[in-house]
Design an enzyme around this catalytic site. Structure first.
Site, short mmCIF file in Angstrom:
data_model
loop_
_atom_site.label_atom_id
_atom_site.label_comp_id
_atom_site.label_asym_id
_atom_site.label_seq_id
_atom_site.Cartn_x
_atom_site.Cartn_y
_atom_site.Cartn_z
N ASP A 58 4.84 1.42 12.78
CA ASP A 58 4.12 0.14 12.94
C ASP A 58 4.88 -0.98 13.64
OD1 ASP A 58 1.80 1.02 11.68
OD2 ASP A 58 2.57 0.50 9.72
N ASP A 116 0.80 -1.22 0.00
CA ASP A 116 0.00 0.00 0.00
C ASP A 116 0.83 1.28 0.00
OD1 ASP A 116 0.83 -0.54 2.58
OD2 ASP A 116 -1.17 -0.46 3.46
#
Ligand SMILES: *[C@@H]1O[C@H](CO)[C@@H](O)[C@H](O)[C@H]1NC(C)=O
Ligand SMILES: *[C@@H]1O[C@H](CO)[C@@H](O)[C@H](O)[C@H]1NC(C)=O
Ligand SMILES: *[C@@H]1O[C@H](CO)[C@@H](O)[C@H](O)[C@H]1NC(C)=O
Ligand SMILES: *[C@@H]1O[C@H](CO)[C@@H](O)[C@H](O)[C@H]1NC(C)=O
Length: 837
Positions: free
Chosen positions: A468, A59
């Site tokens: 993340d 993404d």
């Protein structure tokens, strides 16, 4: 979990046509190996005609091609600052007729975070090179629903023909010339009404997901002619969402008998069965989904059958990935999109969905029968106790939209998760011993968003703060870390710094606000990042931002997110530093423990009292947004500042500045080992010096060599971080927003210095420099707005939740109060569950 990207908005960079002699030096660029992907893999596609040919899309980090040894090769590393949105890949199509042809639909956001329209990238050499074809609308590779798909498909009978399903209500598009030109399919009127969160004012969750997938039924036609039957899945809920044409797209109708309760995520054809398998979820994904279904549509009989593998209280998730085994008609697998607790789930059927077997089952609660052997040998940091797996042991994964079986090898399967790519080579054991291998097979996929990098003079040559997945002490650059930073373990670390005089003292700041992290969000290490302790001086819930650690390591200056600049000595409570603006770039002196620096707008600030107070010093010309302050590691008061107006240098603690000639805009800068022992450190910059690129200067910014090349663009320049190695001359580390960390070493001869630039070098100035004036016609706009793709998290209580039901988590909009006898217990950022009190 997903990559959330910190995109400082695209820089609309006009190339500066001035006669600036910037020479180029050949650099050898490689990824620092993290080895496990590190982010969401929304799509994996095997070519059905050529054995072993497969691609994965990400993404925010581009696309990859599978190699015979299970590793992956990145395809879009050429994307530079002007083409940063190429790294958002919303759909991928590999040509079944001419497998050398590959198509990528790219573009990052459909809201304002990405000002650019999308494009179809066309390759005729399986991804070695691409030609872009601009689309007249935006494409959202990092938008909600990006795991639905594929939205882009090649006609398997006439491969000149492609269809692409757009977002945002832009409808269905068709090309009849291998993707070179596109036109809207006017007969296809249902462009999708579903919106994840209409109240999201950022535009991120409030845009229409649009068309989700396009699936040709090759059995309806014959080679050489356009395929008559095509299915299209649309993000609609409560109204028809699967459409079909039987005349190649001239006319369309809703497939009769369909169940419109949920959103169709995938429509996968099993050609020899003449069956379309469809997975459904009640949200667009990738984070959500608490209900769903799996259906099969028998094309010959026009009948739908509900083949959902589980029901009742066992059904607490939607479905994402669907794979059919083309070698074994009737064998298929489906993935729970998000089974947050106790782990992800995958089901397999060998009888067309009549019966299913799971990847794990409760033996007797809480003991699980795991019908798999887990291996994270290629990325040991992933797992079993990988970050965000609380409580314990999440191995199978989450955000499972991509699930495929090799069309030539029934044993070979791959699936994508929010953190990595798993798979194995013994899938048929599922049907015999019911025990398969699940191995992280993301080697070569590096798709992390890097927030901060340091290269201290001792210890590991590189430490990272990573979106993340926290961060790493990169003990080796070529083999994956065995562990990420732990205790505390944070989803995202936002910055990292070390003490100049005690370089094993390192400090980390968390950026936890996306993950409802609470608690102390500064941490300290005194052993080069091997172990950490929370800084108990930090107030609870104060998050993010940037950190600077004093030269002796006892004082922390912290530019927080939303709570201004704060300082703490000896881990005492942080106190506000009102004399430094809350948006300041900050740095510590590397020698003098009392000295800190700051820069905001056109002002430079100095503290000589350990960060307690700052005084405005010299001017940074017409700068409005300083990015980075870098300090000569061996000379107090020798500072460099990068800004939207260039690079400024001071040797008197910021009282006066030189504006470097020819540098019109700069982002990350760093100082590394000097060219000659005892010489001045080499200066590295992501900057606009006659064009945006990455540059090194061995003479304090007089002459520059460009060190990146046409194959290494590093994406958005304004999003990247840089550090340079103080031990190895020429080595620089570039942390990208989506393609992990690169390190570069000079491999070609260093070009002889030219004097073209130096001849116009400006003298000391505290105002607009002559060099800035010389290129003042440059039309550059830059925004340092930091955008993050966080899903909305505004739960609205809607009644009590049953025992074991979901009662919270990011994006959760259902009830948060449990029925009597149960308490809502936090499990992970995405999931809280009603657990017996
Ligand atoms: C449609 O799906 C929903 C959810 O799975 C189910 O409750 C309902 O009974 C289905 N409707 C029909 C007509 O099968
Ligand atoms: C599957 O194999 C692994 C490794 O041998 C073992 O740990 C696990 O218990 C097996 N699963 C079952 C359900 O027997
Ligand atoms: C920190 O955040 C949590 C969760 O939002 C909240 O319960 C707690 O009161 C906050 N603590 C402080 C000191 O603000
Ligand atoms: C560090 O800087 C402070 C403030 O300028 C100065 O008073 C002090 O003497 C310096 N310390 C050293 C060791 O140079």
């Amino acid at each position: 979990m997903d990559k959330f990207s910190f995109v400082r908005l695209a820089i609309l960079t006009a190339f500066v046509p001035i006669a600036l002699a910037v020479s180029t030096q050949q650099y050898n660029w490689k990824n620092v190996k993290i080895g496990g992907g590190g982010g969401f893999i929304p799509g994996i596609v095997f070519n059905p005609s050529q054995k072993g040919l497969a691609f994965a899309r990400t993404d925010i980090g581009g696309a990859y091609k599978l190699n015979a040894d299970d590793s992956w090769t990145p395809l879009l590393d050429f994307a530079d600052d002007a083409r940063w949105n190429y790294w958002g890949v919303d759909a991928l199509a590999t040509d079944p007729v001419e497998p050398n042809r590959l198509y990528l639909a790219t573009g990052m956001y459909t809201n304002s975070w990405d000002p650019n329209n999308g494009q179809i990238l066309i390759s005729t050499d399986t991804g070695a090179t691409f030609t872009p074809v601009k689309l007249p609308f935006k494409v959202g590779g990092n938008m909600p629903g990006r795991g639905m798909g594929e939205r882009l498909a090649v006609d398997p009978n006439n491969n000149k023909i492609l269809f692409f399903g757009a977002r945002s209500g832009n409808g269905l598009w068709k090309s009849t010339d291998y993707g070179s030109t596109w036109s809207k399919v006017s007969s296809f009127t249902n462009t999708g009404t579903y919106i994840a969160d209409p109240t999201d004012t950022s535009g991120y969750n409030s845009d229409k997901i649009g068309i989700a997938w396009v699936t040709f039924d090759q059995t309806s036609g014959k080679s050489g002619s356009a395929t008559p039957r095509i299915f299209v899945g649309v993000a609609n809920k409560g109204s028809s969402n699967i459409f079909v044409t039987n005349d190649g797209g001239s006319t369309w109708s809703a497939v009769a008998g369909q169940n419109t309760t949920y959103l169709p995520h995938k429509g996968v054809l099993s050609p020899s069965e003449k069956v379309l398998y469809v997975s459904y979820s009640d949200g667009a994904g990738p984070y959500d989904g608490t209900l769903g279904a799996v259906y099969k549509y028998n094309i010959a009989s026009s009948t739908w059958t509900d083949i959902t593998p589980v029901s009742g209280s066992d059904l607490y998730f939607g479905f994402g990935g669907v794979a059919v085994d083309l070698q074994k008609p009737g064998t298929l697998m489906v993935a729970a999109l998000n089974s947050w607790w106790p782990d992800g789930q995958i089901f397999r059927s060998t009888d067309s969905g009549a019966t299913w077997s799971p990847l794990w089952a409760w033996q007797s609660y809480p003991t699980m029968n795991k019908y798999y052997t887990y291996s994270d040998s290629l990325a040991p940091w992933l797992g079993p106790n990988y970050v965000d797996t609380t409580p314990g042991d999440k191995q199978i994964g989450w955000m499972m939209e991509a699930l495929v079986i090799d069309p030539f090898d029934s044993n070979h399967w791959l699936y994508g998760t929010g953190a990595t790519l798993y798979g194995g080579h013994d899938l048929l054991k599922w049907d015999t011993t019911h025990n398969v291998t699940i191995k992280s097979l993301a080697d070569g996929i590096e798709e992390t968003s890097i927030q901060g990098l340091i290269s201290p003079p001792t210890g590991p040559s590189l430490l990272s703060a990573v979106g993340d997945i926290g961060g790493f002490a990169h003990v080796s650059l070529t083999s994956p870390p065995t562990t990420g930073f732990t205790n505390p373990t944070w989803p995202t670390a936002s910055d990292i710094d070390f003490a100049g005089n005690k370089p094993t003292n390192i400090k980390l700041a968390n950026m936890g606000e996306c993950y409802s992290s609470t608690g102390k969000q500064v941490a300290l290490s005194t052993d080069s990042g091997a172990t950490w302790n929370q800084d108990y001086g930090a107030a609870d819930n104060t998050t993010g931002g940037k950190v600077a650690l004093s030269a002796d390591g006892d004082t922390v200056l912290w530019r927080t997110n939303g709570n201004g600049v704060m300082v703490s000595q000896y881990t005492n409570a942080f106190t506000a530093v009102p004399s430094l603006p809350s948006d300041a770039a900050i740095a510590s002196d590397k020698k003098n423990n009392s000295i800190f620096y700051g820069a905001s707008q056109s002002k430079f600030y100095l503290s000589t009292d350990g960060g307690k107070t700052f005084a405005a010093k010299g001017s940074l010309g017409s700068s409005t947004s300083p990015v980075k302050v870098v300090v000569n590691p061996s000379v107090t008061g020798d500072v460099w500042v990068s800004t939207d107006k260039g690079i400024f240098h001071s040797t008197d603690s910021g009282s006066t500045f030189n504006a470097l000639s020819g540098v019109t805009q700069a982002w990350a800068i760093a100082l590394g080992a000097p060219a000659k022992s005892g010489g001045y450190p080499a200066l590295f910059a992501a900057a606009n010096i006659g064009g945006v690129g990455y540059f090194r200067s061995d003479d304090q910014g007089v002459n520059w060599v460009k060190i990146n090349d046409a194959n290494h663009g590093f994406g958005s320049a304004s999003s990247n971080v840089i550090t340079a190695d103080p031990r190895i001359y020429g080595r620089v580390y570039i942390g990208t927003n989506g393609r992990g960390i690169f390190y570069g070493d000079a491999s070609g001869a260093s070009p002889a210095p030219t004097s073209t630039v130096s001849s116009t070098a400006s003298s000391s100035t505290t105002s607009k420099s002559s060099s800035t004036t010389a290129v003042s016609t440059t039309k550059t706009t830059s925004s340092t707005t930091t955008s993050k793709t966080t899903t909305s998290s505004s739960p609205t209580s809607t009644g009590t939740v049953a025992g074991y039901g979901q009662c919270g988590g990011m994006g959760w909009t259902g009830g948060t109060v449990c029925v009597a006898g149960f308490t809502c217990v936090y499990s992970n950022p995405y999931y809280s569950q009603c657990t017996p009190s």
